[in-house]
Design a protein around this motif. Structure first.
Motif, PDB file in Angstrom:
ATOM      1  N   MET A   1      23.460 101.685  -7.111  1.00  0.00           N
ATOM      2  CA  MET A   1      23.301 100.304  -6.666  1.00  0.00           C
ATOM      3  C   MET A   1      23.912  99.348  -7.683  1.00  0.00           C
ATOM      4  N   HIS A   2      24.446  98.234  -7.161  1.00  0.00           N
ATOM      5  CA  HIS A   2      25.015  97.184  -8.009  1.00  0.00           C
ATOM      6  C   HIS A   2      24.417  95.851  -7.580  1.00  0.00           C
ATOM      7  N   LEU A   3      24.004  95.082  -8.558  1.00  0.00           N
ATOM      8  CA  LEU A   3      23.386  93.786  -8.304  1.00  0.00           C
ATOM      9  C   LEU A   3      24.238  92.692  -8.916  1.00  0.00           C
ATOM     10  N   SER A   4      24.480  91.612  -8.161  1.00  0.00           N
ATOM     11  CA  SER A   4      25.241  90.492  -8.703  1.00  0.00           C
ATOM     12  C   SER A   4      24.676  89.182  -8.189  1.00  0.00           C
ATOM     13  N   VAL A   5      24.765  88.165  -9.037  1.00  0.00           N
ATOM     14  CA  VAL A   5      24.395  86.802  -8.676  1.00  0.00           C
ATOM     15  C   VAL A   5      25.679  86.002  -8.765  1.00  0.00           C
ATOM     16  N   LYS A   6      26.186  85.570  -7.614  1.00  0.00           N
ATOM     17  CA  LYS A   6      27.545  85.046  -7.545  1.00  0.00           C
ATOM     18  C   LYS A   6      27.603  83.524  -7.637  1.00  0.00           C
ATOM     19  N   PRO A   7      28.597  83.037  -8.388  1.00  0.00           N
ATOM     20  CA  PRO A   7      28.849  81.599  -8.404  1.00  0.00           C
ATOM     21  C   PRO A   7      29.507  81.189  -7.082  1.00  0.00           C
ATOM     22  N   PRO A   8      29.460  79.941  -6.733  1.00  0.00           N
ATOM     23  CA  PRO A   8      28.902  78.861  -7.539  1.00  0.00           C
ATOM     24  C   PRO A   8      27.463  78.502  -7.207  1.00  0.00           C
ATOM     25  N   LEU A   9      26.832  79.176  -6.211  1.00  0.00           N
ATOM     26  CA  LEU A   9      25.497  78.773  -5.770  1.00  0.00           C
ATOM     27  C   LEU A   9      24.400  79.769  -6.115  1.00  0.00           C
ATOM     28  N   GLY A  10      24.735  80.854  -6.796  1.00  0.00           N
ATOM     29  CA  GLY A  10      23.713  81.828  -7.166  1.00  0.00           C
ATOM     30  C   GLY A  10      23.345  82.787  -6.051  1.00  0.00           C
ATOM     31  N   LYS A  11      24.294  83.087  -5.178  1.00  0.00           N
ATOM     32  CA  LYS A  11      24.052  84.022  -4.081  1.00  0.00           C
ATOM     33  C   LYS A  11      23.796  85.419  -4.647  1.00  0.00           C
ATOM     34  N   VAL A  12      22.742  86.091  -4.131  1.00  0.00           N
ATOM     35  CA  VAL A  12      22.361  87.415  -4.622  1.00  0.00           C
ATOM     36  C   VAL A  12      22.901  88.488  -3.676  1.00  0.00           C
ATOM     37  N   VAL A  13      23.652  89.423  -4.236  1.00  0.00           N
ATOM     38  CA  VAL A  13      24.254  90.493  -3.436  1.00  0.00           C
ATOM     39  C   VAL A  13      23.911  91.839  -4.065  1.00  0.00           C
ATOM     40  N   VAL A  14      23.432  92.753  -3.236  1.00  0.00           N
ATOM     41  CA  VAL A  14      23.172  94.123  -3.680  1.00  0.00           C
ATOM     42  C   VAL A  14      24.075  95.059  -2.889  1.00  0.00           C
ATOM     43  N   SER A  15      24.860  95.838  -3.604  1.00  0.00           N
ATOM     44  CA  SER A  15      25.646  96.898  -2.981  1.00  0.00           C
ATOM     45  C   SER A  15      24.889  98.201  -3.198  1.00  0.00           C
ATOM     46  N   ALA A  16      24.585  98.913  -2.110  1.00  0.00           N
ATOM     47  CA  ALA A  16      23.748 100.106  -2.191  1.00  0.00           C
ATOM     48  C   ALA A  16      24.412 101.283  -1.481  1.00  0.00           C
ATOM     49  N   PRO A  17      24.110 102.510  -1.936  1.00  0.00           N
ATOM     50  CA  PRO A  17      24.635 103.694  -1.248  1.00  0.00           C
ATOM     51  C   PRO A  17      24.212 103.724   0.216  1.00  0.00           C
ATOM     52  N   LEU A  18      25.003 104.348   1.033  1.00  0.00           N
ATOM     53  CA  LEU A  18      24.763 104.364   2.477  1.00  0.00           C
ATOM     54  C   LEU A  18      23.393 104.923   2.849  1.00  0.00           C
ATOM     55  N   LEU A  19      22.915 105.923   2.126  1.00  0.00           N
ATOM     56  CA  LEU A  19      21.654 106.573   2.474  1.00  0.00           C
ATOM     57  C   LEU A  19      20.469 106.038   1.677  1.00  0.00           C
ATOM     58  N   MET A  20      20.672 105.000   0.896  1.00  0.00           N
ATOM     59  CA  MET A  20      19.585 104.435   0.102  1.00  0.00           C
ATOM     60  C   MET A  20      18.545 103.795   1.024  1.00  0.00           C
ATOM     61  N   SER A  21      17.268 104.064   0.780  1.00  0.00           N
ATOM     62  CA  SER A  21      16.209 103.524   1.628  1.00  0.00           C
ATOM     63  C   SER A  21      15.988 102.043   1.354  1.00  0.00           C
ATOM     64  N   GLN A  22      15.462 101.363   2.365  1.00  0.00           N
ATOM     65  CA  GLN A  22      15.155  99.944   2.239  1.00  0.00           C
ATOM     66  C   GLN A  22      14.138  99.721   1.124  1.00  0.00           C
ATOM     67  N   LYS A  23      13.159 100.591   1.032  1.00  0.00           N
ATOM     68  CA  LYS A  23      12.111 100.456   0.022  1.00  0.00           C
ATOM     69  C   LYS A  23      12.693 100.537  -1.386  1.00  0.00           C
ATOM     70  N   SER A  24      13.621 101.445  -1.591  1.00  0.00           N
ATOM     71  CA  SER A  24      14.242 101.594  -2.912  1.00  0.00           C
ATOM     72  C   SER A  24      15.030 100.344  -3.283  1.00  0.00           C
ATOM     73  N   ILE A  25      15.722  99.772  -2.303  1.00  0.00           N
ATOM     74  CA  ILE A  25      16.491  98.558  -2.557  1.00  0.00           C
ATOM     75  C   ILE A  25      15.569  97.408  -2.911  1.00  0.00           C
ATOM     76  N   GLU A  26      14.489  97.268  -2.162  1.00  0.00           N
ATOM     77  CA  GLU A  26      13.541  96.191  -2.422  1.00  0.00           C
ATOM     78  C   GLU A  26      12.910  96.331  -3.806  1.00  0.00           C
ATOM     79  N   ASN A  27      12.540  97.561  -4.176  1.00  0.00           N
ATOM     80  CA  ASN A  27      11.972  97.788  -5.510  1.00  0.00           C
ATOM     81  C   ASN A  27      12.971  97.440  -6.602  1.00  0.00           C
ATOM     82  N   PHE A  28      14.234  97.774  -6.370  1.00  0.00           N
ATOM     83  CA  PHE A  28      15.302  97.477  -7.334  1.00  0.00           C
ATOM     84  C   PHE A  28      15.415  95.969  -7.551  1.00  0.00           C
ATOM     85  N   VAL A  29      15.350  95.208  -6.465  1.00  0.00           N
ATOM     86  CA  VAL A  29      15.440  93.754  -6.565  1.00  0.00           C
ATOM     87  C   VAL A  29      14.209  93.193  -7.267  1.00  0.00           C
TER      88      VAL A  29
END
Length: 234
Positions: free
Chosen positions: A20-48
């Motif tokens: 997983m990769h996490l980024s907060v993008k300029p200029p407004l602080g948009k949050v983007v998570v890139s996750a593996p195709l089979l990664m569960s929703q729960k795992s992504i939420e815990n990561f955030v």
């Protein structure tokens, strides 16, 4: 897709990646998570959630970053072209014109023209200035990298300096780039051309950027440190 995680709006992109990769993008602080195709929703939420403190600190930086006041397109306002500061001088006239004279931008339009009309006209002139440089710089970087786009366009964007459609081989450049230093525009061009080859910001993307622009991180930081638009859409 976008979901709310602990009060944070997060864009989740599933990709063929290992981590997983996490980024907060300029200029407004948009949050983007890139996750593996089979990664569960729960795992992504815990990561955030685990990284929520860091995310909010990054977003605060963008919130507190200086912004231009909403423009009225009247004499005395400050504008930038390729990072250089100019002062607007409005001259009532029945003929529209936009001229650069020393450190001044002379805008001529009808006295009773509205802010919206003046904004549209100025943006048209900025688009021409930006397009002139893109027509020069995109071929330069295409030849340097061997990565070619089929077309490019400019548009006013709120959350990205540039974007691309790798399938159509089309790139878009934010109209606001005309206000930033020219070296920042070259960084964005190379960034988007690289995405024609590499869809993410992983090691292959970094390797390509390092190869053709060793100081690209300095240019990225310079761009993100620039004063932001007011983002008050008319």
């Amino acid at each position: 897709m976008n979901i709310d995680i602990s009060g944070i709006d997060v864009q989740i992109n599933k990709k063929n990646i290992k981590n997983m990769h996490l980024s907060v993008k300029p200029p407004l602080g948009k949050v983007v998570v890139s996750a593996p195709l089979l990664m569960s929703q729960k795992s992504i939420e815990n990561f955030v959630r685990i990284n929520s403190g860091w995310i909010k600190k990054q977003q605060e930086k963008f919130v507190n970053q200086p912004r231009m006041s909403a423009r009225l397109y009247v004499s005395g306002e400050t504008y930038y072209i390729w990072g250089k500061q100019y002062f607007l001088e409005f001259q009532p006239s029945t003929k529209r014109s936009f001229k650069i004279d020393g450190n001044k931008i002379i805008l001529s339009m009808k006295q009773n023209s509205t802010t919206e009309q003046r904004e549209r006209f100025v943006r048209e002139q900025f688009r021409e200035i930006l397009t002139e440089q893109l027509e020069r710089l995109i071929p330069k970087w295409e030849e340097t990298t061997g990565l070619y786009c089929d077309s490019f366009q400019t548009k006013y964007m709120l959350t990205r300096w540039g974007t691309c459609n790798s399938k159509a081989k089309r790139i878009w450049i934010n109209l606001q780039m005309v206000e930033k230093p020219l070296e920042c525009l070259e960084y964005v061009i190379l960034h988007e051309l690289t995405h024609l080859k590499v869809s993410n910001h992983g090691k292959d993307f970094i390797a390509n950027m390092d190869k053709y622009m060793p100081d690209w991180k300095d240019k990225k930081n310079l761009l993100n440190a620039q004063i932001l638009d007011s983002y008050e859409r008319k």
